[in-house]
Every structure is written in structure tokens, then in C-alpha cells.
Design a protein around this motif. Structure first.
Motif, short mmCIF file in Angstrom:
data_model
loop_
_atom_site.label_atom_id
_atom_site.label_comp_id
_atom_site.label_asym_id
_atom_site.label_seq_id
_atom_site.Cartn_x
_atom_site.Cartn_y
_atom_site.Cartn_z
N ILE A 189 0.84 -1.16 0.13
CA ILE A 189 -0.14 0.11 -0.06
C ILE A 189 0.88 1.28 -0.12
O ILE A 189 0.52 2.41 -0.67
CB ILE A 189 -1.01 -0.07 1.19
N TYR A 190 2.06 1.21 0.70
CA TYR A 190 2.54 2.42 0.58
C TYR A 190 3.38 2.69 -0.66
O TYR A 190 3.67 3.91 -1.03
CB TYR A 190 3.84 2.36 1.89
N VAL A 191 3.68 1.68 -1.30
CA VAL A 191 4.18 1.95 -2.69
C VAL A 191 2.88 2.59 -3.75
O VAL A 191 3.16 3.43 -4.41
CB VAL A 191 4.66 0.74 -3.25
N LYS A 192 1.63 1.97 -3.40
CA LYS A 192 0.75 2.47 -4.40
C LYS A 192 0.62 4.10 -4.09
O LYS A 192 0.27 4.84 -4.88
CB LYS A 192 -0.71 1.70 -3.93
N MET A 193 0.44 4.35 -2.68
CA MET A 193 0.24 5.81 -2.34
C MET A 193 1.43 6.63 -2.94
O MET A 193 0.94 7.65 -3.50
CB MET A 193 0.53 6.00 -1.02
N GLU A 194 2.60 6.19 -3.01
CA GLU A 194 3.55 6.95 -3.66
C GLU A 194 3.37 7.09 -5.34
O GLU A 194 3.68 8.12 -5.62
CB GLU A 194 5.23 6.33 -3.30
N LYS A 195 3.06 6.14 -5.74
CA LYS A 195 2.80 6.10 -7.26
C LYS A 195 1.79 6.92 -7.51
O LYS A 195 1.67 7.73 -8.34
CB LYS A 195 2.54 4.46 -7.80
N LEU A 196 0.73 6.90 -6.83
CA LEU A 196 -0.53 7.91 -7.03
C LEU A 196 0.08 9.27 -6.90
O LEU A 196 -0.38 10.17 -7.85
CB LEU A 196 -1.54 7.42 -6.00
N GLU A 197 0.87 9.62 -5.94
CA GLU A 197 1.23 11.04 -5.86
C GLU A 197 2.00 11.36 -7.26
O GLU A 197 2.10 12.42 -7.45
CB GLU A 197 2.29 10.97 -4.42
N ILE A 198 2.91 10.41 -7.55
CA ILE A 198 3.65 10.90 -8.67
C ILE A 198 2.81 10.97 -9.97
O ILE A 198 3.04 11.80 -10.76
CB ILE A 198 4.91 9.80 -8.90
N ILE A 199 1.89 10.03 -10.07
CA ILE A 199 0.94 10.08 -11.31
C ILE A 199 0.48 11.59 -11.18
O ILE A 199 0.25 12.23 -12.33
CB ILE A 199 0.02 9.13 -11.25
N MET A 200 -0.07 12.18 -10.11
CA MET A 200 -0.58 13.47 -10.11
C MET A 200 0.20 14.45 -10.39
O MET A 200 -0.43 15.60 -10.73
CB MET A 200 -1.50 13.46 -8.62
N LEU A 201 1.56 14.34 -10.26
CA LEU A 201 2.32 15.17 -10.61
C LEU A 201 2.60 15.35 -11.91
O LEU A 201 2.90 16.23 -12.53
CB LEU A 201 3.75 15.12 -9.81
N LEU A 202 2.44 14.25 -12.56
CA LEU A 202 2.84 14.16 -14.11
C LEU A 202 1.55 14.28 -15.04
O LEU A 202 1.67 14.32 -16.42
CB LEU A 202 3.31 12.55 -14.36
N VAL A 203 0.45 14.15 -14.42
CA VAL A 203 -0.69 14.23 -15.32
C VAL A 203 -0.82 15.41 -16.13
O VAL A 203 -0.62 16.67 -15.69
CB VAL A 203 -2.07 14.04 -14.61
N ASN A 204 -1.27 15.40 -17.44
CA ASN A 204 -1.67 16.70 -18.16
C ASN A 204 -2.81 16.44 -19.18
O ASN A 204 -3.27 15.36 -19.21
CB ASN A 204 -0.37 17.06 -18.99
N GLU A 205 -3.06 17.42 -20.19
CA GLU A 205 -4.16 17.23 -20.81
C GLU A 205 -3.97 15.95 -21.85
O GLU A 205 -5.08 15.57 -22.03
CB GLU A 205 -4.38 18.43 -21.63
N GLN A 206 -2.80 15.56 -22.08
CA GLN A 206 -2.71 14.51 -23.05
C GLN A 206 -3.16 12.98 -22.44
O GLN A 206 -3.64 12.47 -23.02
CB GLN A 206 -1.33 14.27 -23.63
N ASN A 207 -2.51 12.88 -21.28
CA ASN A 207 -2.53 11.71 -20.93
C ASN A 207 -3.91 11.56 -19.56
O ASN A 207 -3.95 10.51 -19.01
CB ASN A 207 -1.19 11.15 -19.96
N VAL A 208 -4.58 12.59 -19.69
CA VAL A 208 -5.46 12.37 -18.62
C VAL A 208 -6.58 11.56 -18.78
O VAL A 208 -7.11 10.85 -17.64
CB VAL A 208 -6.04 14.03 -18.31
#
Lengths: 892, 433
Positions: A329-348
Motif C-alpha cells: 500500500i505504501y508503494v501505491k500511495m507513492e505512485k499515485l502521488e507521482i501520477i498526479m504530478l505527471l498528469v496533463n491534458e494528453q494523458n488525463v
């Protein structure tokens, strides 16, 4: 055979006899049992005398056991260890290098001053031992000795020896020397023991390629911590060298190399090279994720920081951060944080699909975070907001899970604040779930929506009364506050609901002990009774835009953390606090973790916390008893600002009307910015610009338009090396922040700087580093904007005739106003150096120069048979074509 | 105040690459060794760490870095071979290094004692453990870490568990310590000179509910077993070398040769080692998956139907073997029945997991599993969906397309026997139903 079972008391005697035995095997076995007992926590110190007798043994294994015993007991009873000194000294002179090293190591680990003094002589000898094994051991002893007695180390000049050893042929000796110097420097920041001079740098980078992986980390980390490049060139060379190690098998080496490269890139002026270096980081960083879960977590924590600093690096690799169902779970949480940092109009769209998937998982925290992330996408990306809202509504309609619905409603409130009056069609769907809401924050959010859209919700007053008013007294504080504000808003929208607001105000002011609620009630009451219009104005003022910090870690902390990549600080996201003797107050560096920080930060918008205007600047007409109101307002403000409860987003309505507070506009510049060509579009930031002249000085006119959702809080404006040696005078587009939707027009005047000179072509490459990463583009420079205006005609003449180069020519179509052409060229500071009128041919020679480039410009305008021609000759030659092109534009 | 708050004040700039203490615990929590370097750490720290590990054994919740409640210290832990490795540090230092070092420690011990029954061996031969630790880490800094070198410094015990002799007779150190080929033993002699190279690729993929790949990548490893005399230089050439992305190489590989010419030139260590690691088939150059999937899942009141069809594809006419599929079923499942066109299906109602053992996939056509889930609550709709993880092996096939073109020896004059193999296995090959 086990050595752990010797805990019975009677056995001590047996062990003593065993150690005293003449049989080596028995001796060793007994000694092993002693160590075993020691490990198990039994006190075997009484055996010391018997053990010491055996110190002179020639059996290495037995010797090691005895030394082990000594190290252990010398900690608790150091004076006993002194008895062994003579044996130590003898062993430190042994013919076997292993014995020499062992003796020295053991002595150093007995941390008492007396031993340190005895050690000086063997340490000197061992540091210069012919065997590198002894040397590398001795090197580490210096740090231990420094800990015990720094003065002694200074007096004996051991540190000088260490510096000499940096050029030793054995990589292990070098890396241990680096480690020791770094260690002493860290423990004693007031000293200047470890200074990376060019000479030392040379030695370190030579050792880098030969050292073991662990040694490489030591060297790289030392470089990251203490090395400051003396010139861009030096930084480039080292960065190239370090980048080889990015493909190492050991992920710790990769991270340390990354750290050094990121640090060096700040000193490199060639932006193309910086770009190239950064691109090299991407794949190695992704590969950090293939390590085993324990390391993956540490790697992710570090990637989080890197992504915040350099978002563009990994944006194309977003799918590697998608969670596997069996990730811890701690890996999932970290991944989610990073996904949210990377999200943009193209990959949303891709990201939303993932988030929807995560919302069906089991772990409550993770699911909530995923749902709230969907709302965050909406707030970050205006283009995708519709899609995100649809996803949220879909979840609300279909999910059987109560907390998913509640979390969705909480984020929808934020979406409403970000996009007022845009998605109100979904309100009906939200209200169908009103009975399921039992969490205070979800209830408060729902009430806020109710109040905000009271004029569009049929029977808003009834809904409030039916669902929320009944247990007003038992509701949590944030819900009570929300009800109070909503009831006033509803009253302003639906005047017939007066009894409702009256009853709420009555409860809030009379039947409550909570001073916040009571004071708020009084304010509303007075406001309503004095002037309903003013109440409306205050409650319905546009709220400050919800800021969507992409950054979870505050900027200043982030900058400080980068040198600590890969270290513990980067894992806990805290900067090790400065214990510097300056006595600074401890920094507030803890970072909200676990939840997206924006949820908390948006609640107190920047305009409130940072620039609270003086009372006189209130933007409504002060009337009779407003004095009191204003005081109240000020009081209320400070009260709400301090704890910033999660609900205060709802309370904002109350305050925003009273606040002025946009940052002061920059001085007006006399230039038509609307005509600027667009040069770059990056994450919603639009850059327009071109070179020109302002007050006869080369100037870059720039319009910076922030269409992203993120306020721009910092910029760094730089030119790459260019053909014109131009350098911007100021790197700052302030004042900050530049809020979403705002634009900033600036005229950046430019200087000449010879170190910037590099013949590349007519374009100047410009980089703007801002919150959203690096924006890069090229702007066409203009020679005519670099010219001089105070040239003396007599000095110009010989210079003009010295220009002998081949030239660039173009003919001018309409030659009737030849004199005007001459005028136009002269208006750029050109002086006439020659004129010839002969046989229907008129030729005018004009001259100008650019001292910074040592450039001479000659323009010849020739009129013959009603045909005009323009000839440019320049020194250096490459400017001629450009000059001619520019002249084409002005001579039409 | 939490003990760590003061820690952050105390340690200011820079950092020390130091491990304060290393503990090795048996799986049962007994401290086998306690090795302090810079500063002694109380055994209670190891006990605290063990307690946390034990408490969270099932839940998978424990982070790899723990902060102690008793004093300002961080604890790193790593568990393998029924041993628990714990590193304690009180100073700012490279976290990744600490974590990696614990992994490496386990690797060295495996190499030294042999992997089988490592826990027991380490316990009975703890004196060796101390000696290894002495070489491996000095003053808290990793020192001699090459397994080969450690074996040369300390003769490993024979199979009987007794030391084959001590190193005391040596007055000179093994020459490798100072050699620039530090990874290779000094004198190696074999009657039969052999080298074996394995390309092992692990295919990872996540499939969406529509059976389409969401994300996939291949982790590849080139493993090498070298039994060559003298100091040989090996030159390895690949076909399709471009499929390798983000390559990391063993220190023995001449890096610039690799970068510039894309061939691998190296003087191998003796024995087994990992020559290269790489990734392939990531976003930019996706590889068609070797097994295609077609999931379907429908809810009805109190129950759900599921179907999973899989077929071998793109395996270069190599058979997909040892295929089985593990399902993680919804936590509210009561009973699950399923039938398969091939293989057997079993369901464990306690753990809510199921396994469909397929065996070798047919070369043509697909195999299908259809089943029904009954939920505990007969009236409710269930939100959770099953997740299927497919495990498989495709011997003699590297899914990325990587092949060895040639392997040549230069230096010594003997003849070298070469063995090469490929293998593709399913790693995290996950289907969201």
C-alpha cells in the motif's frame, strides 16, 4: 554445534579452563562459546584476564575472536582494554597485513583518549604501509580518532596524509579517504577540512571510474555536497563524466549520479546541453522502479522530488507508475502521488481510467486518495474538467461504497469553486445521496454547494431545514459554520426563507458556546439588519481562485532537498535542520504527507495570508457602524487563519468580500505587446516575445501569459550562448505570483557579455525556468537593435572603408522615395560616410558598429536608372545576411 | 517530542555515509550478531524493529524505513532466507545505499555459505559472519564487497561445517585486492573451459477489462556462468541489440565499448554473475504480449459471472509451459464454481484466492475458464472485481527479440565450450477482470 547455549553460571569456569587449554581447537571452540554467550547477553567480562593471555597467538581466527571480545568489553570497561595496548602495538607491526589492519582497526574502535595517543605512531606507519589493505583500514581510523581527539589529529597532520592519499593508486584507499574527509567535515561544519579544489576534483573523478559501486556513491555524494563548479565548462566536463554511471546496476549509484547531474546543470549555460543531460536521466530513473519493494519505496520517494523539480523528465513514462494490485500500500500511495504530478491534458483520459480502477480497490485510504485525485485532475486541467466531473458523477451514481461517495462530494465542492456556474447541472445527482452523508467534511461540502447555488436549487431552504438543521447543536463545528453561512446565502437568494435564517442566527448567537460561531452569527446578523445589499456584496464576491499547487513540497524546501537526493531526508521529505551557529530559528519544514497538500493550502488563499490590506482599502462604502464591523472582520480573519481547519474553504465567502489584495501591477511600458509573435506554449503557459529597442537599448519584450491552473511563483530567465553576446539584465518576471489567467508584460533590457558569445546563428535561445518546468524557445535577434547612436562621422569613415567583405545585396522595388530609405537607415544610428552622385547614379554609404561584437556594419544604398539596390557589408561576415534581411523589412 | 525531531536539528549539513550498527536476526527474532560501527545501538532497537516486522507480517503495510520510538534512529530492514537484516543509522546518509547494502549482505552470505539452509548455517558459523562483516564494512562504510574477494580472504568452511584451514599462514594478501580486475580471482584453472549465457526475460503487463494492454514492459537479465582459466577476454555480440533500453552492466564490462560499438567486451569474474540488466518493450517500443487475454465479468444481484479466455500468441512457435492463473477474488465471495476447457480450478475460500492450473497452452486456439461467484450478501451488488495474474514460461524464447549472435574468446589459447539459452517468464502479468 551451537554456541548460544552457554548461559548457565557454572559454565564460566569451564570456559576459562577451555581458553587456558593447550589444544588450539579446544581454545578456539571455547572462545567461540564465549563470544556466543556474549551475544546472548551473558556477562563474560570476568574472563578478560584469561583471554588476554592468548593475545600473542599466531592463529588468525583465534586472534579475531579475541579482538572481538575486546572490542565488546572495551566499550563498557575501557580501562581494561589499556592492558592490551602492548599486544596491539606488537600486532600493528606484524608481518601479516591482515593482522596489522586488524590490530589498528580494533584499537581505533576502543574510544578512549589514552588509546588514541598510543595509536599515533602505528597509524602513521600504517597510513604509509606498502599494502593497500592496511592503508584503507588506517584511513578510516583517522575519522574515529578525530572524534576522540581532534587536536591530536591536527597536531599529527593526519589530514595532510589523507589529502596525499587521494592520489593513491588503489581506488579503495582513495574512496575511504574521501569518506573520512567528508565524515570529519560533516561532523565539524565549522572547519574547512574538505575543500574540493580543482586538483582534488581531478583525483576524485579519476578514482570514480575505478572505484567499487559503494566507493562511487561516496565520491558522488561528496561532490554533490561540497563541490561548486568554477566555470560552466568545468560543470559540463564533470556532468559528462558522471553521466556514464547512470547505467550502473546499483540503483544507489544511479540516484547519486542523478543528484550530481541535477546540481551541475544549474551551472551549465548551454541550455541545449542541459536539455540533453536531463533526457539522459529519464530511463535510469524509471529503472529504479524495477528494484525490490523495499528499495522501490525509497526510489519513489526520491522520484517524487525529482518530478516536482523536473516534471517534463518522466511525463512520457507515466504508465510505469500505474499501480499493480499487489503493490504494497505504501508503494501505491507513492505512485499515485507521482501520477498526479505527471498528469496533463494528453494523458488525463488514461489516468482517469486508472483512477476509476483504483476507486474499486479495498484499501480505504488509497480509494479515497484516488477519488480525490480525480477532482484534482479537474482542478488542474481545465480542458479535462468535464471528463473528470463525469467520472465523479459516475462514481457517485454507481458506487455502493459510502466513503467513495462522500469523498467525491468533497472534491466536487472544490471543482465548483474552481469553475463557478459551470457544472451545476449535476447538483441534482448529488442531492440524491444527501441522506448517506455522515462525515462532517462531506456534509459541510454539501451545505456549501446548497448555499452557493441556492438560487438555482428548488427549495434549497427546505433541504437545509430537513436534512441539516434538526441536530444543529450536535453537529461538528465545521458543519455548524457551513449551515450558518448557507442559511444567510439562501435567505439572500430566497427572501421568503427569512424565518429559517432567523432561527439559525438565533441558535448560533444565543445557544452556542463556540465563540467563532457566535461572532460569525453576530456579524451576519448586523450585516443583514444594516444593509442587505452590502451583505449580498460580501457573500457573493468572487472567491479567490482555488490554487492547485502541483507541488507538494514547498518550493524552498524542495530546493534544499535536491542535494539530499537518495538520503534519509529525501525519504522523510524533511530538510535536516541547520545547527549552524548563526542561531536561526528552526525552519518549519514538515510537509503534509499522506494527503494532497492542495486540500489544505487552497483554504487560505495567498491574497489573504500574504497581503492583508490595511482597513482603509476595503472596497465597500463604509457606513455608520462599519467601524465596528471592520474590526470584527480583522479579528475574524486572524482567528480563521491560524489553525486553517479543513473546512475554512467554506468559510471563505465570509471574508473574501472584505479583501482587496491583488499583487501590485508592474510599471506600464510603452510598447505594443499585443503585436508580439507567440514563441512557446508549455503546460498552458503562453510566451510571446521579440527583440527590440527601448530607450535605444537592446531589449527583449516579453508577454508571459499564465493559462495553466498553477500560479507562477518564480521564474528564471536566461539566454543560451548566442551570436550576439546578449545577456538579460534581470532574470525575474516578478512581482509574483502570476495567478492563473493573468499575464505579465515585461521589457527585459539586455547587456553584452563576452562569455555569452558563441556564433550559432541568428536565433537566440531563451529558457524560462518556472514552476511548470523549463520553457524553451528561440527568438530572432535583430542586428538593428544592437546599433550605436552616437557615432562620430570622421572616425567612421576609415572604419567603413576597412570593411572589405563580400556582401549581401537586395534590390528595392519601389525606388521613388530613395531619400526616405536613407532616412530610415539613419534612424537606427547609422552615419553617412560617403555619398556619390554621378551620371544618374546616386550611392550613399552608411556606417554603424557594434563594439561588443567588434562588428562593423556598412550599408550602401544605390540608385541607378530608377532602380534601387541595398548592399550590406559587415565584419564579421556572418552578420551581413542577417542585416540584409532586416533591411528588407524596413525598406519597403 | 518525537526523538527524531532533535535528530533533524543535530545533523546539519552534508551527511555521513555511515551505518551505526548492523543486526542479523534469525526468523524467530533471536539476535545472531550485533555489529556496532560508529556508535553502539542497544539491542532493544533490533527488538523493536522485529516486533514491528512481526506485527505487520500479514498486512504488507510496513515501510522499509522505520523510525524508532525509543531514540532518534532510523531502522532499515530486509528479510530473506529466514534471516532479518537490520541496519541502524542515526546520521543523515544515503538511504538507498543502506537498503541496497542489506540486500548485498545477503548476497555475499549466500555466496559464502551457499544458499541452502542459510539461516541455520549462519547461526552455527557466526564467527565467520563476524569476519565477513569485518571485511565487508569498516567503520560503517562498505569496504571489500566483491564476493570473490571475500572468499579469498577467508576460506569458506567445507561442507562439514568445519573450517578448511585458516588464513594465518598467508603473509601476503590475495593479489586481486590491488588488481584493477578486482572482481576476478587471481589464479583460476579449469580442465574444461566453459561459459554459459542465459537471457532471462520477465514480461510484465497490466490488461484492462477490455483485454487491451494498459502498460507493459520487459525486465531482462543476461546471466553468465564462467568457468574459464587464466584471464580471458570475452566478446559478445547481439542480434537486435536495439531492443535493449536502459542497460546497466556489471563493472567488468568495458563501458565505452558498449556505448560506442554496442558489443559487450569483458573479463568475467569466476562463477555466476549478472552481466547485464535491461528493460525492453516499454512505451516507446511495445512488444506484442506472448499471451492474449479476453476477460469478461458481469454482476447480478448476489452473484457474478466471470470468464477468462487466454491464448498463446507471438511466441515464435515456442510452447507456453507451466501456465497457471492466480485469482484474487472479491473479499465478499462465498462460493465460486468454475469450469475450464483445459486444466483444473481450485478455490480457497479462506484466503479468497483461486488458481486455474492450465499446463501447456495449445499452439492454436484459446483455453477458457467460465465461473460463477456467489456473494455472502445475497441481495447486494458487489463492487470489487477479481484480478488474475498469469504465470507462465516460454523456454528458448526471448520475448523482446534479443538474440546472441556470437561469443568469442581472446587472450588464452584454449578452446572454450559455449552454452546459450533464453527464457521468458510471466512476471506481473495482471488482468483486471
Amino acid at each position: 554445534m551451537s554456541y548460544f547455549n552457554t548461559t548457565k553460571k557454572g559454565e564460566i569456569q569451564e570456559l576459562r579452563e577451555g581458553i587456558g587449554s593447550t589444544n588450539l581447537r579446544t581454545k578456539k571452540d571455547s572462545m567461540k562459546r564465549v563470544i556466543g554467550a556474549m551475544m546472548a547477553g551473558t556477562d563474560v567480562s570476568s574472563l578478560l584476564a584469561s583471554v588476554l593471555v592468548n593475545m600473542q597467538t599466531t592463529d588468525l581466527e583465534l586472534k579475531k575472536l579475541i579482538y572481538l571480545y575486546l572490542v565488546n568489553y572495551s566499550k563498557s570497561e575501557p580501562e581494561l582494554a589499556v592492558h592490551a595496548v602492548n599486544s596491539f602495538l606488537k600486532d600493528a607491526n606484524d608481518t601479516n597485513p591482515l593482522v596489522r589492519a586488524l590490530a589498528l582497526r580494533t584499537m581505533a574502535s576502543i574510544r578512549i583518549e589514552q588509546i588514541a595517543e598510543y595509536m599515533c605512531e602505528p597509524l602513521h606507519r600504517c597510513l604509509n604501509d606498502k599494502d593497500p589493505y592496511v592503508q584503507k583500514t588506517a584511513v578510516l581510523c583517522v575519522a574515529k580518532m578525530y572524534d576522540i581527539n581532534p587536536q591530536l589529529v591536527e597536531d599529527e597532520k593526519f589530514l595532510d596524509t589523507l589529502h596525499t592519499l587521494l592520489s593513491n593508486g588503489n581506488p579503495l584507499v582513495v574512496t575511504n579517504s574521501v569518506a573520512t574527509l567528508a565524515e570529519i567535515q560533516t561532523a565539524h561544519p565549522e572547519t574547512t577540512i574538505f575543500q574540493i579544489t580543482p586538483d582534488i576534483l581531478q583525483k576524485m573523478s579519476a578514482a570514480l571510474s575505478q572505484a567499487s559501486e559503494w566507493g562511487q556513491i561516496t565520491i558522488l555524494d561528496a561532490l554533490a555536497a561540497w563541490y561548486t563548479p568554477q566555470s560552466p565548462k568545468e560543470a559540463e566536463t564533470l556532468a559528462e563524466r558522471v553521466s556514464i554511471h547512470l547505467s550502473h546496476n546499483n540503483s544507489s549509484v544511479v540516484l547519486s549520479s542523478t543528484k550530481v547531474i541535477i546540481k551541475l546543470s544549474e551551472y551549465i549555460t548551454d541550455l541545449n546541453l542541459v536539455d540533453k543531460l536531463m533526457k539522459k536521466l529519464t530511463q535510469p530513473l524509471v529503472s529504479l522502479l524495477s528494484s525490490f519493494p523495499e528499495m522501490r519505496y525509497i526510489a519513489l520517494r526520491n522520484l517524487n522530488l525529482i518530478v516536482q523539480r523536473l516534471p517534463s523528465l518522466l511525463v512520457s513514462e507515466i504508465s510505469v507508475f500505474f499501480c499493480k494490485y499487489n503493490d504494497p500500500i505504501y508503494v501505491k500511495m507513492e505512485k499515485l502521488e507521482i501520477i498526479m504530478l505527471l498528469v496533463n491534458e494528453q494523458n488525463v483520459p488514461q489516468v482517469l481510467n486508472e483512477l476509476k480502477e483504483y476507486a474499486t480497490e479495498v484499501d480505504i485510504d488509497f480509494v479515497r486518495k484516488a477519488v480525490s485525485a480525480i477532482g484534482r485532475c479537474a482542478i488542474l486541467l481545465p480542458g479535462a474538467a468535464g471528463l473528470c466531473v463525469d467520472t465523479l458523477v459516475h462514481l457517485i451514481e454507481t458506487s455502493q461504497v459510502n466513503f467513495v461517495i462522500q469523498e467525491a462530494i468533497i472534491v466536487i465542492k472544490d471543482v465548483f469553486r474552481r469553475y463557478p456556474n459551470k457544472y451545476e447541472s449535476i447538483i441534482g445527482k448529488l442531492f440524491s445521496k444527501i441522506e448517506e452523508l455522515d462525515e462532517p467534511e462531506a456534509r459541510a461540502s454539501m451545505i456549501w454547494i446548497l448555499g452557493e447555488y441556492a438560487d438555482r436549487i428548488e427549495g434549497a431552504d427546505n433541504i437545509l431545514e430537513t436534512y441539516f438543521l434538526e441536530n444543529f447543536a450536535d453537529e461538528p463545528h465545521i458543519v455548524q459554520m457551513a449551515i450558518l453561512t448557507a442559511s444567510v446565502k439562501i435567505f439572500l437568494a430566497i427572501p421568503s426563507s427569512q424565518p429559517l435564517v432567523q432561527s439559525v442566527l438565533k441558535i448560533a448567537t444565543k445557544k452556542t458556546d463556540n465563540p467563532d460561531l457566535r461572532d460569525r452569527g453576530f456579524i451576519y446578523w448586523r450585516l443583514l439588519s444594516v444593509n442587505k445589499d452590502m451583505a449580498k456584496a460580501i457573500l457573493n464576491t468572487p472567491k479567490p481562485p482555488i490554487s492547485t499547487h502541483k507541488d507538494l513540497v514547498p518550493k524552498d524546501v524542495l530546493a534544499e532537498l535536491i542535494p539530499y537526493l537518495g538520503t534519509l531526508s529525501s525519504v522523510v521529505h524533511k530538510v535536516p535542520d541547520s545547527a549552524a551557529p548563526t542561531g536561526q530559528a528552526p525552519k518549519q519544514t514538515s510537509i503534509p504527507s499522506g494527503d494532497f497538500a492542495f486540500q489544505q493550502e487552497e483554504l487560505v488563499p495567498a491574497s489573504q495570508t500574504q497581503s492583508y490590506p490595511p482597513p482603509t482599502s476595503h472596497n465597500f462604502d463604509a457606513q455608520a457602524n462599519d467601524e465596528e464591523l471592520i474590526d470584527f472582520g480583522a479579528f475574524g480573519l486572524s482567528a480563521y487563519n491560524t489553525p486553517a481547519p479543513a473546512s475554512s474553504g467554506i468559510d471563505l465567502d465570509f471574508l473574501t468580500g472584505m479583501m482587496g489584495g491583488t499583487p501590485a501591477a508592474p510599471p506600464k511600458i510603452d510598447y505594443n505587446f499585443d503585436a508580439l509573435p507567440q514563441l512557446a506554449l508549455h503546460e498552458g503557459v503562453c510566451v510571446f516575445g521579440q527583440f527590440g529597442q527601448l530607450n535605444r537599448k537592446t531589449t527583449f519584450f516579453l508577454r508571459f501569459k499564465n493559462n495553466s491552473a498553477t500560479p507562477i511563483t518564480r521564474t528564471d530567465f536566461r539566454f543560451n550562448t548566442n551570436s550576439f553576446a546578449l545577456k538579460p539584465q534581470s532574470a525575474d518576471l516578478g512581482p509574483f505570483p502570476i495567478q492563473p489567467g493573468q499575464q505579465r508584460d515585461v521589457a527585459i533590457s539586455c547587456d553584452f557579455d563576452q562569455s555569452q558569445l558563441k556564433v550559432t546563428g541568428p536565433d537566440v535561445q531563451v529558457g524560462i525556468q518556472c514552476d511548470l518546468g523549463m520553457i524553451m524557445f528561440a527568438a530572432r535577434a535583430k542586428i538593428l537593435s544592437l546599433t550605436q547612436y552616437n557615432l562620430a562621422a570622421d572616425q567612421s569613415k576609415p572604419k567603413a572603408s576597412s570593411v572589405k567583405n563580400r556582401n549581401a545585396t537586395h534590390s528595392i522595388q519601389n525606388a521613388s522615395n530613395f531619400n526616405e530609405f536613407v532616412q530610415r537607415v539613419s534612424s537606427y544610428g547609422f552615419v553617412e560616410t560617403n555619398r556619390m552622385v554621378k551620371d544618374g547614379l546616386t550611392a550613399v554609404q552608411l556606417f554603424n558598429e557594434i563594439p561588443a561584437l567588434n562588428a562593423l556594419l556598412v550599408v550602401e544604398l544605390i540608385l541607378k536608372d530608377n532602380q534601387a539596390q541595398c548592399v550590406s557589408r559587415t565584419e564579421p561576415e556572418y552578420l551581413a545576411q542577417m542585416l540584409n534581411e532586416e533591411l528588407t523589412h524596413i525598406l519597403v | 517530542m518525537h526523538p527524531l525531531d532533535s535528530w533533524h536539528k543535530e545533523y546539519s549539513y552534508g551527511f555521513r555515509e555511515m551505518i551505526d550498527s548492523i543486526f542479523i536476526l534469525s526468523g524467530q527474532g533471536d539476535i545472531i550478531i550485533d555489529r556496532p560501527f560508529a556508535q553502539t545501538s542497544p539491542r532493544s532497537l533490533a527488538e523493536e524493529c522485529y516486533k514491528l516486522i512481526k506485527e505487520n507480517k500479514e498486512s504488507n503495510l510496513l515501510k522499509p524505513v522505520l523510525s524508532s520510538e525509543q531514540e532518534p534512529a532510523y531502522m532499515f530492514h530486509y528479510e530473506k532466507h529466514n534471516l532479518i537484516y537490520i541496519a541502524i543509522t542515526r546520521t543523515e546518509g544515503p538511504a538507498l545505499l543502506f537498503s541496497k547494502f542489506l540486500e548485498h549482505l545477503d548476497l555475499v552470505l549466500c555466496d559464502f555459505f551457499g544458499e541452502e539452509g542459510l539461516g541455520e548455517k549462519v547461526r552455527s558459523q557466526f564467527v565467520y559472519l563476524y569476519m565477513i562483516m569485518d571485511e565487508l564494512i569498516d567503520g560503517g562504510f562498505p569496504n571489500i564487497t566483491e564476493p570473490n574477494m571475500i572468499k579469498e580472504l577467508l576460506n569458506p568452511p567445507g561442507p562439514s561445517g568445519h573450517s578448511a584451514g585458516t588464513v594465518i599462514s598467508k603473509t601476503e594478501l590475495p593479489p586481486t585486492l590491488t588488481s584493477s580486475l578486482y572482481w576476478r580471482k587471481g589464479t583460476v584453472l579449469y580442465v574444461n573451459n566453459e561459459i554459459f549465457i542465459d537471457i532471462n526475460e520477465t514480461m510484465n503487463a497490466i490488461f484492462g477489462r477490455d483485454g487491451v494492454i494498459i502498460t507493459s514492459f520487459i525486465n531482462g537479465e543476461v546471466l553468465c556462468c564462467s568457468k574459464l582459466s587464466g584471464v580471458p577476454t570475452i566478446l559478445l555480440n547481439y542480434d537486435n541489440v536495439m531492443v535493449m533500453e536502459d542497460v546497466s552492466v556489471h563493472p567488468c564490462v568495458k563501458y565505452l565499448e558498449w556505448v560506442n560499438k554496442k558489443h559487450v567486451m569483458f573479463v568475467p569474474p569466476d562463477g555466476n554473475f549478472t552481466l547485464m540488466k535491461y528493460r525492453a518493450g516499454t512505451a516507446s517500443a511495445a512488444v506484442p504480449p506472448p499471451i492474449s487475454v479476453r476477460p469478461s465479468f458481469t454482476f447480478s444481484k448476489g452473484s457474478a459471472r466471470f470468464e477468462l479466455a487466454i491464448a498463446a500468441r507471438n511466441t515464435g512457435s515456442k510452447a507456453v509451459e507451466q501456465c497457471f492463473i492466480d485469482f484474487s477474488m472479491p473479499s465478499t465471495s462465498r462460493q465460486i464454481n468454475a469450469t475450464a476447457t483445459q486444466g483444473a480450478f481450485t478455490y480457497d475460500s479462506n484466503k479468497k484466492t483461486a488458481r486455474w492450473t492450465v499446463g501447456t497452452l495449445p499452439m492454436q486456439g484459446e483455453v477458457v475458464l467460465t465461473g460463477n461467484i456467489d456473494f455472502e450478501d445475497r441481495d447486494a451488488y458487489c463492487e470489487e472485481r477479481p484480478i488474475a495474474t498469469i504465470s507462465f514460461r516460454v523456454p528458448m524464447y526471448a520475448v523482446s527479440g534479443l538474440k546472441i549472435r556470437s561469443l568469442t574468446l581472446s587472450g588464452p589459447t584454449y578452446k572454450m565450450f559455449k552454452g546459450m539459452r533464453c527464457l521468458t517468464i510471466g512476471g506481473n502479468y495482471e488482468v483486471r477482470m
